[in-house]
Scaffold this active site. Sequence first.
Site, short mmCIF file in Angstrom:
data_model
loop_
_atom_site.label_atom_id
_atom_site.label_comp_id
_atom_site.label_asym_id
_atom_site.label_seq_id
_atom_site.Cartn_x
_atom_site.Cartn_y
_atom_site.Cartn_z
CG PHE A 126 56.33 -36.47 37.00
CD1 PHE A 126 55.87 -37.78 36.98
CD2 PHE A 126 55.78 -35.57 36.10
CE1 PHE A 126 54.89 -38.18 36.09
CE2 PHE A 126 54.81 -35.97 35.20
CZ PHE A 126 54.36 -37.28 35.20
CG ASP A 192 54.32 -32.16 41.43
OD1 ASP A 192 53.20 -32.59 41.78
OD2 ASP A 192 54.69 -32.15 40.25
CE1 TYR A 217 46.73 -37.29 36.12
CE2 TYR A 217 46.04 -35.05 35.62
CZ TYR A 217 47.02 -36.02 35.66
OH TYR A 217 48.29 -35.73 35.24
CE LYS A 218 49.33 -38.38 38.51
NZ LYS A 218 50.62 -37.71 38.52
NE ARG A 367 53.25 -45.57 38.76
CZ ARG A 367 52.89 -44.32 38.45
NH1 ARG A 367 53.47 -43.30 39.06
NH2 ARG A 367 51.98 -44.09 37.53
C1 LIG Z 1 51.06 -36.98 37.34
C2 LIG Z 1 52.09 -35.93 37.64
C3 LIG Z 1 52.15 -34.73 36.90
C4 LIG Z 1 51.25 -34.55 35.72
O1 LIG Z 1 51.24 -33.26 35.18
P1 LIG Z 1 50.14 -32.93 34.06
O2 LIG Z 1 50.37 -31.51 33.72
O3 LIG Z 1 48.80 -33.23 34.64
O4 LIG Z 1 50.39 -33.84 32.90
C5 LIG Z 1 53.06 -33.77 37.30
N1 LIG Z 1 53.91 -33.99 38.34
C6 LIG Z 1 53.90 -35.14 39.04
C7 LIG Z 1 54.85 -35.35 40.18
C8 LIG Z 1 53.00 -36.15 38.70
O5 LIG Z 1 53.00 -37.31 39.37
#
Ligand SMILES: *Cc1c(COP(=O)(O)O)cnc(C)c1O
Length: 407
Positions: A126, A192, A217-218, A367
């Site tokens: 990511f 992560d 938030y997911k 997705r």
């Molecule tokens: C959604 C996501 C993030 C998001 O990071 P934010 O700091 O909340 O913007 C980070 N890493 C992964 C793997 C994600 O899927």
Amino acid sequence: MTVSSRGDAEALDRADPLAPFVDRFARPDADLVYLDGNSLGRLPHATRTRLRDAVDHEWGDDLVRAWSRWIELPRTVGDRLGELLGARDGEVLVCDSTTVNLYKLAAAALAAQPDRPDVLVPEHEFPTDRYVLEGLVAQAPERSVRHGPPDTVDERTALVVASAVDYRTAELADVAALTARAHDAGALILWDLSHAAGSVPVDLRAANVDLAVGCTYKHLNAGPGAPAFLYVRDDLQAALRQPIWGWFGQTEQFTMGPRYEPAPGIDRFLTGTPNVLGLLAVDEGVAVVAEAGVAAIAEKGRALTSLLIDLAQQWLAPLGFTVASPLDPTRRGAHVALAHPEARAISLALVGEADTVGDFRPPDLLRLGPAPLSSRFVDVWDGIERVRDLVERGAHAAYVDAPSRIV
Ligand SMILES: *Cc1c(COP(=O)(O)O)cnc(C)c1O
């Protein structure tokens, strides 16, 4: 069972032990097919009530007096969330964003491994993870980011960073095996868990994971921009110093002393004043996931994504789609990536023309994430039928050059 009609999908919903949880979430638009719960989970009704009460009574009535309770929230909500992840009390905080938590923990890990020059991260990790690591090594001329899979860890590696669930394909990493591999090479590892938390089983203690971060938030349904979490295994905490020396990470915070001295334990990974309303939303999101149970959620996730893949293979393969996620349900999380050269236009057209929300990830992935707690089997049926009908009639052609800020 093979699903060959919408009635078959309805039968799966009737047999689904988690079906009652669908009604725990706001669903104001009956026609909307929402297949993006892996990006932003739906609003739990309980969260709406909790936030309304907190605004009216805690903020409205109690004002600053409420801080004597609020100040504990990063820890107490962290402990509740930690239970879902196999962490012990005092190993998880809810605070800051995933990006900031990654920065804090990666910087602390690098400082603790001064003789090892490399940070290892997958090439397609990511973006925020890759960028944060690049930013860290930009401040340290002797260090560099090496792109590669976690199993290429070696004696030059200070830290491995990787996702438990791939944000594009939902492929599951073998967290326990890769953690053991990193430890054999003398490296630390940071997982992560953004797409994993609340959707697939995670057992941080059993895998002896060093560090972890993730979103709420997911699949934890805590709402847009809700605070993230971090995990630091308890025996590592005393040896790690994070780079943001804020007053919430200070020992004896309210003595307002002359110098920064990090708090003992997990509190040293706090920074500044926490987002209280966001923390309450995380608490509610975690509660509904805990009530349903992660094992049951993951099982439903495998069933929903299996149906999605079945229908995609029947209806969408002739239209140029290929399944980019693992076909083995035990190797994937709760979303599916379908590759198609026009995926971006199709994703925009689904929102614009078909009241159907998935998302696009470059270069060519549509997705689709039927979040297990808030989705029905008929949502998957309807969603894939709408993709088929839209692409068959060529409705996406008008979206090829459509501008969009978020795809
Ligand atoms: C959604 C996501 C993030 C998001 O990071 P934010 O700091 O909340 O913007 C980070 N890493 C992964 C793997 C994600 O899927």
